[in-house]
Design a protein around this motif. Structure first.
Motif, PDB file in Angstrom:
ATOM      1  N   LYS A  65     -82.682 -53.544  20.109  1.00  0.00           N
ATOM      2  CA  LYS A  65     -81.869 -53.199  21.275  1.00  0.00           C
ATOM      3  C   LYS A  65     -81.095 -54.467  21.632  1.00  0.00           C
ATOM      4  CE  LYS A  65     -83.677 -49.066  21.705  1.00  0.00           C
ATOM      5  NZ  LYS A  65     -82.895 -47.858  21.364  1.00  0.00           N
ATOM      6  N   ASN A  91     -72.909 -53.673  14.231  1.00  0.00           N
ATOM      7  CA  ASN A  91     -72.992 -52.380  13.543  1.00  0.00           C
ATOM      8  C   ASN A  91     -73.301 -52.557  12.060  1.00  0.00           C
ATOM      9  OD1 ASN A  91     -70.240 -50.864  15.415  1.00  0.00           O
ATOM     10  ND2 ASN A  91     -72.419 -50.898  15.887  1.00  0.00           N
ATOM     11  N   PRO A  96     -76.749 -49.308  15.602  1.00  0.00           N
ATOM     12  CA  PRO A  96     -75.717 -48.351  16.011  1.00  0.00           C
ATOM     13  C   PRO A  96     -75.252 -48.586  17.446  1.00  0.00           C
ATOM     14  CG  PRO A  96     -77.877 -47.323  16.145  1.00  0.00           C
ATOM     15  CD  PRO A  96     -78.084 -48.702  15.562  1.00  0.00           C
ATOM     16  N   ASP A  97     -74.121 -47.985  17.798  1.00  0.00           N
ATOM     17  CA  ASP A  97     -73.561 -48.143  19.142  1.00  0.00           C
ATOM     18  C   ASP A  97     -74.570 -47.835  20.241  1.00  0.00           C
ATOM     19  OD1 ASP A  97     -71.182 -48.857  18.014  1.00  0.00           O
ATOM     20  OD2 ASP A  97     -70.085 -47.040  18.561  1.00  0.00           O
ATOM     21  N   GLU A  98     -75.381 -46.788  20.025  1.00  0.00           N
ATOM     22  CA  GLU A  98     -76.302 -46.357  21.088  1.00  0.00           C
ATOM     23  C   GLU A  98     -77.413 -47.367  21.369  1.00  0.00           C
ATOM     24  OE1 GLU A  98     -77.171 -43.719  17.391  1.00  0.00           O
ATOM     25  OE2 GLU A  98     -75.427 -44.591  18.414  1.00  0.00           O
ATOM     26  N   ASP A  99     -77.592 -48.349  20.490  1.00  0.00           N
ATOM     27  CA  ASP A  99     -78.599 -49.392  20.711  1.00  0.00           C
ATOM     28  C   ASP A  99     -77.983 -50.685  21.255  1.00  0.00           C
ATOM     29  OD1 ASP A  99     -80.653 -47.755  19.929  1.00  0.00           O
ATOM     30  OD2 ASP A  99     -80.757 -48.519  17.876  1.00  0.00           O
ATOM     31  N   THR A 101     -75.851 -52.487  24.483  1.00  0.00           N
ATOM     32  CA  THR A 101     -75.414 -52.404  25.881  1.00  0.00           C
ATOM     33  C   THR A 101     -74.572 -53.628  26.200  1.00  0.00           C
ATOM     34  OG1 THR A 101     -77.428 -51.225  26.526  1.00  0.00           O
ATOM     35  CG2 THR A 101     -76.116 -52.201  28.299  1.00  0.00           C
ATOM     36  N   ARG A 128     -67.052 -46.165  23.563  1.00  0.00           N
ATOM     37  CA  ARG A 128     -68.159 -46.134  22.605  1.00  0.00           C
ATOM     38  C   ARG A 128     -69.474 -46.688  23.134  1.00  0.00           C
ATOM     39  NH1 ARG A 128     -66.122 -49.705  17.956  1.00  0.00           N
ATOM     40  NH2 ARG A 128     -68.360 -49.616  17.502  1.00  0.00           N
ATOM     41  N   ILE A 129     -69.408 -47.773  23.897  1.00  0.00           N
ATOM     42  CA  ILE A 129     -70.606 -48.557  24.223  1.00  0.00           C
ATOM     43  C   ILE A 129     -70.973 -48.414  25.698  1.00  0.00           C
ATOM     44  CG2 ILE A 129     -71.682 -50.834  24.104  1.00  0.00           C
ATOM     45  CD1 ILE A 129     -70.782 -49.861  21.368  1.00  0.00           C
ATOM     46  N   LYS A 130     -72.263 -48.307  25.970  1.00  0.00           N
ATOM     47  CA  LYS A 130     -72.740 -48.269  27.358  1.00  0.00           C
ATOM     48  C   LYS A 130     -72.447 -49.606  28.029  1.00  0.00           C
ATOM     49  CE  LYS A 130     -76.915 -47.891  30.176  1.00  0.00           C
ATOM     50  NZ  LYS A 130     -78.393 -47.719  30.176  1.00  0.00           N
ATOM     51  N   TYR A 159     -81.944 -55.428  32.127  1.00  0.00           N
ATOM     52  CA  TYR A 159     -81.304 -54.952  30.905  1.00  0.00           C
ATOM     53  C   TYR A 159     -81.209 -56.080  29.877  1.00  0.00           C
ATOM     54  CZ  TYR A 159     -79.757 -50.401  32.718  1.00  0.00           C
ATOM     55  OH  TYR A 159     -79.720 -49.124  33.203  1.00  0.00           O
TER      56      TYR A 159
END
Length: 434
Positions: A65, A91, A96-99, A101, A128-130, A159
């Motif tokens: 993460k 990447n 991946p993008d979802e991991d 922040t 794309r990114i949080k 975070y």
């Protein structure tokens, strides 16, 4: 006596003044430096051949993460141009993008609007990114990592504290308290708790009431700077996995990208910045002409006072400083300018100690500089009343300011005066040789 016309940046234009050439000691513009035209290419080269670290692709791995800390909208360091490179390398490493922040390092500032996120990070990255907006005052989103040797509580955005890998970004710059900006400042104050930030920054005041600012917490000073050392302790506790920092020329062009170990790579950036922005001088001047560098550096007094804090290194004690600062929004932000209602400097200092904030300290330090000199401020006529409140003498043109300065020099019986000119004072630092 031969004369020469000089131009100093002022808003989107210039102010001009004609000076006796034989009286000019230095016309400081910073040293010549190579410029990188392609920020993305320079960033890619830096992260693949980093300083004291493995390449970014090997630092992160699948399953991590990853938190990427970026500067907020008050520190426009061209993040949108280099951030996609960092995300792409993460990447490629299998994350991946979802991991991932993105953490906006607001420090004590407010959160971004959606449009500000786009301005800082770019439209594609925002899609794309949080993106998480750090809130220094939200204790529920802070993790306690202990206390520094200076007694500073180490409260870090959860975070960030809970991420497997932390990447810090920003730009190396001169800083009037921490010596240099960039590097560890992404963590402290960037993503630190309010109590952490206030305790650390209070070190910028002298230990004894009445002594004003701490002389060890000054522009360009790292060794023995307790505020910087405390920042390092906070950041060391987090131990970021990687750093990417821009190094800009005094004119705002990219000189280089430093990447790698969070301290060693940044330290190289500091040395390279001083090589560009640090200008050796052999003699102090009686009169210093200084500009912040024009718009946007002279949008308000809060940004512009960096010129005061560097130009003071070129002028004799009790000398004359002449600044060209258009300041169309001179009173913004109010949390800074409201402090200038205090004319008693000792009471000013006591009030800052009692209710410390960064804007309050910057206002206090600016007032101390102004009070130690005769300071003329070339600005818009509608700013005059407020300028007088700050202890400076407002004038409408550089030529008028020079006329008043000559009258002051005559009063002091000085006909052998010397002049230094600093067209980019916010980003150049005179260094008096021993």
């Amino acid at each position: 006596m031969e004369v020469k016309k000089y131009q100093l940046p002022y808003g989107n234009g210039f102010q001009e003044v004609t000076l006796p050439e034989e009286k000019v000691l230095y016309d400081i513009h910073g040293n010549k430096a190579d410029v990188q035209e392609d920020i993305a290419a320079a960033t890619l080269a830096a992260v693949r051949c980093p300083i004291a670290s493995q390449p970014l692709q090997k630092v992160v791995r699948k399953g991590d993460k990853v938190a990427v800390i970026v500067s907020d909208v008050t520190r426009l360091v061209r993040t949108a141009e280099f951030l996609p490179v960092i995300i792409s390398e993460i990447n490629v490493a299998g994350v991946p993008d979802e991991d991932i922040t993105i953490i906006v390092a607001t420090g004590t500032h407010r959160a971004h609007t959606h449009d500000e996120d786009i301005a800082v990070c770019g439209k594609d990255i925002v899609k794309r990114i949080k993106i998480h907006q750090h809130d220094s005052r939200n204790n529920e989103e802070l993790t306690d990592l202990g206390v520094t040797s200076f007694g500073t509580p180490i409260l870090i955005d959860s975070y960030v504290a809970e991420a497997d890998k932390v990447i810090i970004t920003g730009a190396v710059s001169l800083h009037p308290m921490a010596g240099f900006g960039g590097g560890r400042k992404a963590v402290m104050p960037g993503v630190s708790g309010h109590a952490t930030i206030m305790h650390n920054h209070a070190i910028a005041l002298a230990p004894k009431v009445g002594d004003g600012c701490n002389p060890l917490c000054e522009t360009g000073i790292l060794e023995g700077n307790p505020l910087h050392e405390d920042m390092v302790e906070v950041t060391k506790k987090l131990d970021p996995a990687f750093l990417v920092n821009m190094v800009f020329t005094p004119e705002g062009k990219l000189h280089e990208v430093v990447a790698g170990h969070w301290y060693k790579a940044w330290e190289k950036g500091c040395k390279d910045l001083v090589a560009m922005a640090g200008v050796p001088i052999k003699e102090l001047a009686d009169v210093v002409f200084a500009s912040a560098g024009g718009s946007p550096k002279d949008m308000n007094l809060y940004q512009s006072c960096k010129a005061h804090m560097n130009a003071v290194f070129a002028v004799k004690k009790g000398g004359i400083m002449i600044l060209t600062l258009e300041c169309p929004d001179i009173k913004e932000p109010a949390i800074f300018t409201d402090w200038f209602s205090k004319s008693d400097v000792l009471q000013f200092e006591k009030d800052v100690r009692a209710d410390f904030s960064i804007p309050a300290f910057v206002a206090f330090k600016t007032r101390c500089i102004v009070n130690s000199l005769t300071t003329y401020l070339v600005t818009k006529p509608e700013n005059f009343e407020f300028v007088r409140q700050t202890g400076q003498i407002p004038v409408a043109s550089l030529e008028e300011a020079w006329l008043l300065a000559q009258q002051e020099l005559a009063k002091q019986g000085k006909d052998d005066y010397k002049i230094t000119i600093m067209g980019h004072a916010s980003a150049t630092m005179p260094v008096l040789e021993a």
